[in-house]
Design a protein around this motif. Structure first.
Motif, PDB file in Angstrom:
ATOM      1  N   THR A 167       0.818  -1.216   0.000  1.00 41.96           N
ATOM      2  CA  THR A 167       0.000   0.000   0.000  1.00 41.96           C
ATOM      3  C   THR A 167       0.854   1.269   0.000  1.00 41.96           C
ATOM      4  OG1 THR A 167      -0.152  -0.064   2.410  1.00 41.96           O
ATOM      5  CG2 THR A 167      -1.932  -1.135   1.181  1.00 41.96           C
ATOM      6  N   ALA A 168       2.155   1.088  -0.142  1.00 35.36           N
ATOM      7  CA  ALA A 168       3.049   2.255  -0.131  1.00 35.36           C
ATOM      8  C   ALA A 168       3.482   2.656  -1.536  1.00 35.36           C
ATOM      9  CB  ALA A 168       4.291   1.944   0.718  1.00 35.36           C
ATOM     10  N   GLY A 169       2.936   1.963  -2.545  1.00 36.97           N
ATOM     11  CA  GLY A 169       3.271   2.319  -3.925  1.00 36.97           C
ATOM     12  C   GLY A 169       4.567   1.682  -4.404  1.00 36.97           C
ATOM     13  N   ILE A 170       5.102   0.755  -3.616  1.00 38.61           N
ATOM     14  CA  ILE A 170       6.382   0.129  -3.988  1.00 38.61           C
ATOM     15  C   ILE A 170       6.140  -1.335  -4.325  1.00 38.61           C
ATOM     16  CG2 ILE A 170       8.719  -0.447  -3.217  1.00 38.61           C
ATOM     17  CD1 ILE A 170       8.423   1.860  -1.147  1.00 38.61           C
ATOM     18  N   ARG A 171       6.499  -1.741  -5.562  1.00 34.88           N
ATOM     19  CA  ARG A 171       6.401  -3.147  -5.949  1.00 34.88           C
ATOM     20  C   ARG A 171       7.763  -3.816  -5.786  1.00 34.88           C
ATOM     21  NH1 ARG A 171       5.552  -4.233 -11.042  1.00 34.88           N
ATOM     22  NH2 ARG A 171       6.256  -2.210 -11.812  1.00 34.88           N
ATOM     23  N   VAL A 172       7.709  -5.120  -5.460  1.00 41.58           N
ATOM     24  CA  VAL A 172       8.953  -5.864  -5.217  1.00 41.58           C
ATOM     25  C   VAL A 172       8.845  -7.209  -5.942  1.00 41.58           C
ATOM     26  CG1 VAL A 172      10.570  -6.704  -3.463  1.00 41.58           C
ATOM     27  CG2 VAL A 172       9.046  -4.778  -2.925  1.00 41.58           C
ATOM     28  N   ASN A 173       9.759  -7.468  -6.870  1.00 40.96           N
ATOM     29  CA  ASN A 173       9.721  -8.675  -7.684  1.00 40.96           C
ATOM     30  C   ASN A 173      11.117  -9.281  -7.829  1.00 40.96           C
ATOM     31  OD1 ASN A 173       6.854  -8.824  -8.596  1.00 40.96           O
ATOM     32  ND2 ASN A 173       7.297  -6.798  -9.468  1.00 40.96           N
ATOM     33  N   ALA A 174      11.176 -10.443  -8.426  1.00 37.29           N
ATOM     34  CA  ALA A 174      12.460 -11.117  -8.664  1.00 37.29           C
ATOM     35  C   ALA A 174      12.431 -11.812 -10.015  1.00 37.29           C
ATOM     36  CB  ALA A 174      12.734 -12.136  -7.561  1.00 37.29           C
ATOM     37  N   VAL A 175      13.617 -12.023 -10.556  1.00 31.01           N
ATOM     38  CA  VAL A 175      13.779 -12.857 -11.746  1.00 31.01           C
ATOM     39  C   VAL A 175      14.667 -14.031 -11.352  1.00 31.01           C
ATOM     40  CG1 VAL A 175      14.692 -12.989 -14.101  1.00 31.01           C
ATOM     41  CG2 VAL A 175      13.568 -10.880 -13.305  1.00 31.01           C
ATOM     42  N   ALA A 176      14.226 -15.244 -11.682  1.00 36.20           N
ATOM     43  CA  ALA A 176      15.000 -16.452 -11.375  1.00 36.20           C
ATOM     44  C   ALA A 176      15.527 -17.032 -12.687  1.00 36.20           C
ATOM     45  CB  ALA A 176      14.120 -17.470 -10.654  1.00 36.20           C
ATOM     46  N   PRO A 177      16.787 -16.722 -13.024  1.00 36.30           N
ATOM     47  CA  PRO A 177      17.316 -17.226 -14.294  1.00 36.30           C
ATOM     48  C   PRO A 177      17.706 -18.692 -14.229  1.00 36.30           C
ATOM     49  CG  PRO A 177      18.496 -15.240 -13.540  1.00 36.30           C
ATOM     50  CD  PRO A 177      17.702 -15.770 -12.380  1.00 36.30           C
ATOM     51  N   GLY A 178      17.671 -19.338 -15.407  1.00 36.22           N
ATOM     52  CA  GLY A 178      18.395 -20.592 -15.593  1.00 36.22           C
ATOM     53  C   GLY A 178      19.851 -20.242 -15.830  1.00 36.22           C
ATOM     54  N   ILE A 179      20.501 -20.948 -16.727  1.00 34.38           N
ATOM     55  CA  ILE A 179      21.908 -20.623 -17.007  1.00 34.38           C
ATOM     56  C   ILE A 179      21.945 -19.671 -18.197  1.00 34.38           C
ATOM     57  CG2 ILE A 179      24.187 -21.524 -17.587  1.00 34.38           C
ATOM     58  CD1 ILE A 179      23.246 -24.198 -16.296  1.00 34.38           C
ATOM     59  N   ILE A 180      22.555 -18.527 -17.972  1.00 31.57           N
ATOM     60  CA  ILE A 180      22.559 -17.442 -18.958  1.00 31.57           C
ATOM     61  C   ILE A 180      23.979 -17.258 -19.481  1.00 31.57           C
ATOM     62  CG2 ILE A 180      21.914 -15.028 -19.363  1.00 31.57           C
ATOM     63  CD1 ILE A 180      19.594 -16.902 -18.341  1.00 31.57           C
ATOM     64  N   ARG A 181      24.090 -17.050 -20.789  1.00 31.24           N
ATOM     65  CA  ARG A 181      25.408 -16.888 -21.412  1.00 31.24           C
ATOM     66  C   ARG A 181      25.993 -15.514 -21.034  1.00 31.24           C
ATOM     67  NH1 ARG A 181      26.550 -19.346 -26.403  1.00 31.24           N
ATOM     68  NH2 ARG A 181      24.315 -19.343 -26.806  1.00 31.24           N
ATOM     69  N   THR A 182      26.829 -15.483 -20.004  1.00 30.61           N
ATOM     70  CA  THR A 182      27.486 -14.255 -19.556  1.00 30.61           C
ATOM     71  C   THR A 182      28.933 -14.602 -19.208  1.00 30.61           C
ATOM     72  OG1 THR A 182      27.129 -14.538 -17.186  1.00 30.61           O
ATOM     73  CG2 THR A 182      25.324 -13.512 -18.443  1.00 30.61           C
ATOM     74  N   PRO A 183      29.750 -13.594 -18.898  1.00 24.56           N
ATOM     75  CA  PRO A 183      31.136 -13.885 -18.487  1.00 24.56           C
ATOM     76  C   PRO A 183      31.218 -14.789 -17.259  1.00 24.56           C
ATOM     77  CG  PRO A 183      30.922 -11.574 -19.067  1.00 24.56           C
ATOM     78  CD  PRO A 183      29.527 -12.142 -19.089  1.00 24.56           C
ATOM     79  N   MET A 184      30.128 -14.881 -16.473  1.00 26.59           N
ATOM     80  CA  MET A 184      30.133 -15.809 -15.336  1.00 26.59           C
ATOM     81  C   MET A 184      30.463 -17.232 -15.787  1.00 26.59           C
ATOM     82  SD  MET A 184      27.003 -16.653 -12.708  1.00 26.59           S
ATOM     83  CE  MET A 184      27.184 -15.271 -11.598  1.00 26.59           C
ATOM     84  N   HIS A 185      30.089 -17.560 -17.031  1.00 24.97           N
ATOM     85  CA  HIS A 185      30.284 -18.928 -17.515  1.00 24.97           C
ATOM     86  C   HIS A 185      31.408 -19.027 -18.551  1.00 24.97           C
ATOM     87  CE1 HIS A 185      26.995 -20.399 -15.192  1.00 24.97           C
ATOM     88  NE2 HIS A 185      26.219 -19.436 -15.656  1.00 24.97           N
ATOM     89  N   ALA A 186      32.272 -17.990 -18.579  1.00 17.66           N
ATOM     90  CA  ALA A 186      33.419 -18.060 -19.489  1.00 17.66           C
ATOM     91  C   ALA A 186      34.235 -19.291 -19.116  1.00 17.66           C
ATOM     92  CB  ALA A 186      34.255 -16.793 -19.360  1.00 17.66           C
ATOM     93  N   GLY A 187      34.544 -20.100 -20.077  1.00 17.59           N
ATOM     94  CA  GLY A 187      35.355 -21.287 -19.785  1.00 17.59           C
ATOM     95  C   GLY A 187      34.533 -22.509 -19.420  1.00 17.59           C
ATOM     96  N   ASP A 188      33.242 -22.341 -19.176  1.00 18.45           N
ATOM     97  CA  ASP A 188      32.396 -23.504 -18.870  1.00 18.45           C
ATOM     98  C   ASP A 188      31.992 -24.200 -20.178  1.00 18.45           C
ATOM     99  OD1 ASP A 188      32.534 -22.876 -16.234  1.00 18.45           O
ATOM    100  OD2 ASP A 188      30.500 -22.075 -16.056  1.00 18.45           O
ATOM    101  N   PRO A 189      31.666 -25.477 -20.102  1.00 27.15           N
ATOM    102  CA  PRO A 189      31.239 -26.210 -21.311  1.00 27.15           C
ATOM    103  C   PRO A 189      29.806 -25.833 -21.684  1.00 27.15           C
ATOM    104  CG  PRO A 189      31.182 -27.648 -19.373  1.00 27.15           C
ATOM    105  CD  PRO A 189      31.664 -26.313 -18.890  1.00 27.15           C
TER     106      PRO A 189
END
Ligand code: NAP
Length: 237
Positions: A167-189
């Motif tokens: 009731t304060a006008g503030i929404r709160v949400n989340a995104v739950a990713p699977g595995i996303i092609r980013t530098p986090m997975h550089a070098g992974d198969p």
């Protein structure tokens, strides 16, 4: 007038998903305050950068202050900074534990407190965190218990704050990713990681950006964790 332009804060903004979210908000005409430990100053007048670890309460305060002093308001906070350490549970070191708690949990807590304080003053705002689909759907072969512990907390507090601020006008949400092609997975198969999704492919940064933008414009959606994981959360396949 500067104060009429919408303003987003994005943590973990120097690469990967965070960098994609910054670009998308700029394309929408938002000003952006971008943070990461090593982020560089931007030539874009609509982007202010604050370098430093999001685990540090002083850095979090500086990000929120920069948004208000430079751009006049905070419409959206994207709690994107996060780390993933994959190990069998008993092999995690105390340092692994501290790093995950610092970045994933403290890195949410401090900035969200400062930003929510400003949003309560304004009477509007939207807060989005990056969790992981491993919170709901652990996978054999992906040792993600420390991610479940820390990101699971973000998933839970998403609903908690959605109710607290409904009731304060503030929404709160989340995104739950699977595995996303980013530098986090550089070098992974990557071919092998793609097979961990029912649809048979990795996620792309654009898939996550689309989800954040959907949540941003969906004013009747709060307390939602939107899974963007090629069907992983749906069950076994
Ligand atoms: N990629 C995936 O498969 C995947 C899956 C599920 C969830 N996620 C989540 O999505 C988010 C983004 O992932 P990503 O793949 O884009 O990661 P990434 O490529 O590893 O990028 C992480 C970003 O966070 C910043 N960062 C790391 N520690 C930080 C700290 N203490 N303070 C401030 N910034 C910090 C990094 O920049 P600096 O090094 O400059 O600090 C970088 O900009 C994370 O929360 C991650 O857990 C990703």
């Amino acid at each position: 007038m500067a104060d009429e332009r919408k303003v987003a804060i994005v943590t973990g903004a120097s690469q990967g998903i965070g960098a994609g979210i910054v670009e998308a908000f700029r394309d929408l005409g938002y000003a952006v305050v971008a943070n990461s430990r090593n982020i560089r100053p931007s030539q874009d007048e609509g982007i202010a950068t604050v370098a430093g670890s999001i685990a540090d309460r002083n850095v979090a305060a500086s990000i929120a202050t920069t948004a208000v002093e430079r751009f006049g308001r905070i419409d959206t906070l994207v709690n994107n900074a996060g780390i993933f350490i994959a190990k069998p549970f008993v092999e995690f070191t105390e340092e692994d534990f501290r790093n995950a708690i610092d970045t994933n949990v403290a890195g949410f807590f401090h900035i969200t407190q400062f930003v929510a304080t400003q949003m309560l003053r304004q009477g509007f705002g939207h807060i989005v965190q990056m969790t992981t689909t491993l919170v709901d759907q652990p996978q054999a072969g992906v040792p993600g218990s420390l991610a479940a512990l820390t990101k699971g907390g973000l998933d839970a507090i998403t609903r908690s704050l959605a109710i607290e601020y409904a009731t304060a006008g503030i929404r709160v949400n989340a995104v739950a990713p699977g595995i996303i092609r980013t530098p986090m997975h550089a070098g992974d198969p990557l071919d092998e990681l793609a097979k961990l999704h029912p649809v048979g492919r990795l996620g792309e940064v654009e898939d996550i950006v689309d989800a954040v933008l959907y949540l941003e414009r969906s004013t009747f959606v709060t307390g939602e964790t939107l899974h963007v994981d090629g069907g992983q959360h749906a069950g076994r396949w």
